[in-house]
Design an enzyme around this catalytic site. Structure first.
Site, PDB file in Angstrom:
ATOM      1  N   ASP A   1       0.850  -1.195   0.000  1.00 15.72           N
ATOM      2  CA  ASP A   1       0.000   0.000   0.000  1.00 15.72           C
ATOM      3  C   ASP A   1       0.889   1.250   0.000  1.00 15.72           C
ATOM      4  OD1 ASP A   1      -2.422   1.386   0.220  1.00 15.72           O
ATOM      5  OD2 ASP A   1      -2.440   1.300   2.411  1.00 15.72           O
ATOM      6  N   HIS A   2       0.632   2.170  -0.902  1.00 16.30           N
ATOM      7  CA  HIS A   2       1.381   3.434  -0.968  1.00 16.30           C
ATOM      8  C   HIS A   2       2.899   3.248  -1.067  1.00 16.30           C
ATOM      9  CE1 HIS A   2      -2.144   5.930  -0.427  1.00 16.30           C
ATOM     10  NE2 HIS A   2      -2.520   5.130   0.552  1.00 16.30           N
TER      11      HIS A   2
ATOM     12  N   GLU B   1      -1.541   5.985  -8.849  1.00 20.79           N
ATOM     13  CA  GLU B   1      -2.507   6.990  -8.347  1.00 20.79           C
ATOM     14  C   GLU B   1      -2.366   8.306  -9.083  1.00 20.79           C
ATOM     15  OE1 GLU B   1      -2.996   7.196  -4.083  1.00 20.79           O
ATOM     16  OE2 GLU B   1      -3.820   9.220  -4.156  1.00 20.79           O
TER      17      GLU B   1
ATOM     18  N   GLY C   1      -7.860   8.273   7.174  1.00 22.42           N
ATOM     19  CA  GLY C   1      -7.987   8.518   8.603  1.00 22.42           C
ATOM     20  C   GLY C   1      -9.426   8.584   9.091  1.00 22.42           C
TER      21      GLY C   1
ATOM     22  N   ASN D   1     -10.322   0.552  -0.231  1.00 18.41           N
ATOM     23  CA  ASN D   1      -9.352   0.443   0.869  1.00 18.41           C
ATOM     24  C   ASN D   1      -9.964   0.829   2.206  1.00 18.41           C
ATOM     25  OD1 ASN D   1      -7.556  -0.021  -1.191  1.00 18.41           O
ATOM     26  ND2 ASN D   1      -6.095   1.543  -0.574  1.00 18.41           N
ATOM     27  N   ILE D   2      -9.818  -0.073   3.161  1.00 19.22           N
ATOM     28  CA  ILE D   2     -10.363   0.180   4.500  1.00 19.22           C
ATOM     29  C   ILE D   2      -9.322  -0.182   5.547  1.00 19.22           C
ATOM     30  CG2 ILE D   2     -12.160  -0.516   6.152  1.00 19.22           C
ATOM     31  CD1 ILE D   2     -13.965  -1.017   3.625  1.00 19.22           C
TER      32      ILE D   2
ATOM     33  N   SER E   1      -8.885   2.426   8.705  1.00 24.29           N
ATOM     34  CA  SER E   1      -9.305   3.103   9.944  1.00 24.29           C
ATOM     35  C   SER E   1     -10.469   2.396  10.645  1.00 24.29           C
ATOM     36  CB  SER E   1      -9.704   4.553   9.647  1.00 24.29           C
ATOM     37  OG  SER E   1      -8.616   5.247   9.097  1.00 24.29           O
TER      38      SER E   1
HETATM   39  O1  G3H Z   1      -3.166   4.854   3.651  1.00 17.12           O
HETATM   40  C1  G3H Z   1      -2.843   4.705   4.808  1.00 17.12           C
HETATM   41  C2  G3H Z   1      -3.139   3.433   5.502  1.00 17.12           C
HETATM   42  O2  G3H Z   1      -4.260   3.580   6.337  1.00 17.12           O
HETATM   43  C3  G3H Z   1      -1.942   2.950   6.240  1.00 17.12           C
HETATM   44  O3  G3H Z   1      -1.732   3.710   7.365  1.00 17.12           O
HETATM   45  O4  G3H Z   1       0.672   4.325   7.224  1.00 17.12           O
HETATM   46  O5  G3H Z   1      -0.543   4.374   9.399  1.00 17.12           O
HETATM   47  O6  G3H Z   1       0.012   2.193   8.323  1.00 17.12           O
HETATM   48  P1  G3H Z   1      -0.301   3.659   8.140  1.00 17.12           P
HETATM   49  P1  13P Z   2      -8.993   4.720   5.615  1.00 18.91           P
HETATM   50  O1  13P Z   2      -8.119   5.561   6.473  1.00 18.91           O
HETATM   51  O2  13P Z   2     -10.216   5.460   5.188  1.00 18.91           O
HETATM   52  O3  13P Z   2      -9.322   3.411   6.218  1.00 18.91           O
HETATM   53  O4  13P Z   2      -8.180   4.413   4.253  1.00 18.91           O
HETATM   54  C1  13P Z   2      -7.237   3.404   4.186  1.00 18.91           C
HETATM   55  C2  13P Z   2      -6.434   3.462   2.935  1.00 18.91           C
HETATM   56  O5  13P Z   2      -6.739   4.127   1.977  1.00 18.91           O
HETATM   57  C3  13P Z   2      -5.222   2.640   2.886  1.00 18.91           C
HETATM   58  O6  13P Z   2      -4.471   2.865   1.739  1.00 18.91           O
HETATM   59 ZN    ZN Z   3      -4.515   4.850   0.978  1.00 22.22          ZN
END
Ligand code: G3H
Ligand code: 13P
Ligand code: ZN
Length: 332
Positions: free
Chosen positions: A94-95, A146, A191, A277-278, A280
């Site tokens: 992710d990211h 993205e 978030g 994506n979920i 939070s």
């Molecule tokens: O996009 C962000 C995701 O919720 C991951 O969050 O970088 O705190 O692990 P984190």
């Molecule tokens: P939320 O913070 O809405 O759960 O998004 C998570 C997310 O996009 C992870 O890449």
């Molecule tokens: Zn994200």
């Protein structure tokens, strides 16, 4: 080099094609801990859903990249043990913030990576994404890219304001990079505080914030430019009020936390949006269960005592998302 195929994982190619065609979305749940992993697998097996288990840079730092990779391998075996003959589990970065991070994940068994060049100028985003795609495709790994910027904290990169994806840019971007899916910005954000109170209205009866609607016109315009192309939504937690209330009731402090209404995600899942994506929401479910448990059992100090209800609460949340929001149940 460890191939994800040896670990029993799959990439997103067929999964997304089927989801776009049939109008549902694959859940992409973040995980950092064993309990999250177990809850994700339990929910996916129970609902017969494909699932994306995703790992952020922060998760790699917290849990150690090697451990997370073995956990994903363990997830496949666990799913089989729970009775799923052919689990469809993707291990996704992710990211991803650089070519090197993406390469290291591909080399260690990830079946999908995201290269997030959304903060770069358009041409540089293309250049970086193209480089990652070239390496990933050699190994049959799929790539998410993205375009557009989400507000909120994106894996340690904080953006004050969102910039919607420009539909006129998506064809050039997808063609030049060869990416397999595209995350777009249509008003979601990361978030538990997705909108400032001044961006919302307030429900006169409950006093709760009502967020502004997503930009479905932008999504429609993107779909028109790239018919059938897999689209991804980040920042799609709904911030369930019951969990926020429980957290606040038992000593927490999350005033005015607000997410994306599930109704809007249901609508998005029926379109070319095929990955949602979920993260939070799972954090909130876990925290609410733990706070409640400690308030009711101040004498407990064995982590298994409070992590059991936390894991159950996350599983319940994942099942709810799969069945009631994304519609990915019974798709194996
Ligand atoms: O996009 C962000 C995701 O919720 C991951 O969050 O970088 O705190 O692990 P984190
Ligand atoms: P939320 O913070 O809405 O759960 O998004 C998570 C997310 O996009 C992870 O890449
Ligand atoms: Zn994200």
């Amino acid at each position: 080099m460890v191939s994800y195929k040896k670990l029993g994982l799959v990439n997103t190619k067929k999964m997304f094609a089927k989801a776009v065609k049939r109008g549902y979305a694959i859940p992409a749940f973040n995980f950092n801990t064993m309990e999250q992993m177990q809850a994700i697998v339990q929910a996916a097996v129970e609902t017969k859903s494909p699932v994306i288990m995703q790992v952020s840079k922060g998760a790699r730092k917290y849990a150690n990249p090697t451990i997370l990779r073995y956990m994903a391998e363990g997830a496949v075996q666990y799913a089989k043990e729970l009775g799923c003959k052919k689990p469809q589990i993707v291990l996704h970065l992710d990211h991803g913030d650089s070519y090197e991070t993406c390469k290291s994940c591909i080399d260690s068994g990830f079946s999908s990576v995201m290269i997030d060049g959304s903060s770069l100028p358009f041409k540089e985003n293309i250049k970086l994404t193209k480089k990652v795609v070239a390496y990933a495709h050699k190994h049959d790994v799929t790539v998410e890219a993205e375009l557009g910027v989400l507000a909120g904290v994106e894996d340690e990169v904080a953006a004050e304001e969102s910039h919607y994806t420009k539909p006129e840019e998506v064809v050039e971007f997808a063609t030049k990079t060869g990416c397999d899916s595209l995350a777009i910005s249509i008003g979601t954000s990361h978030g538990a505080y997705k909108f400032k109170p001044e961006q919302c209205t307030r429900d006169p009866k409950t006093g709760k914030l009502v967020p502004p609607p997503l930009a479905f016109d932008v999504l429609k315009a993107v779909e028109k430019q790239l018919p059938g192309f897999p689209i991804v939504l980040h920042g799609s937690s709904s911030v369930p009020q019951e969990h926020v209330d429980t957290i606040n009731k038992f000593g927490g402090k999350l005033p005015d936390a607000v997410g994306i209404p599930e109704e809007q995600l249901r609508k998005a899942a029926k379109s070319a949006v095929c990955k949602i994506n979920i993260d939070s929401d799972s954090r909130l479910a876990m925290t609410a269960a733990i706070r409640k448990h400690f308030a009711e059992h101040p004498e407990h100090f064995d982590p298994r005592q409070y992590l059991t209800p936390a894991r159950d609460a996350m599983k319940e949340l994942y099942v709810h998302k799969i069945v009631k929001v994304l519609g990915s149940n019974d798709k194996l």
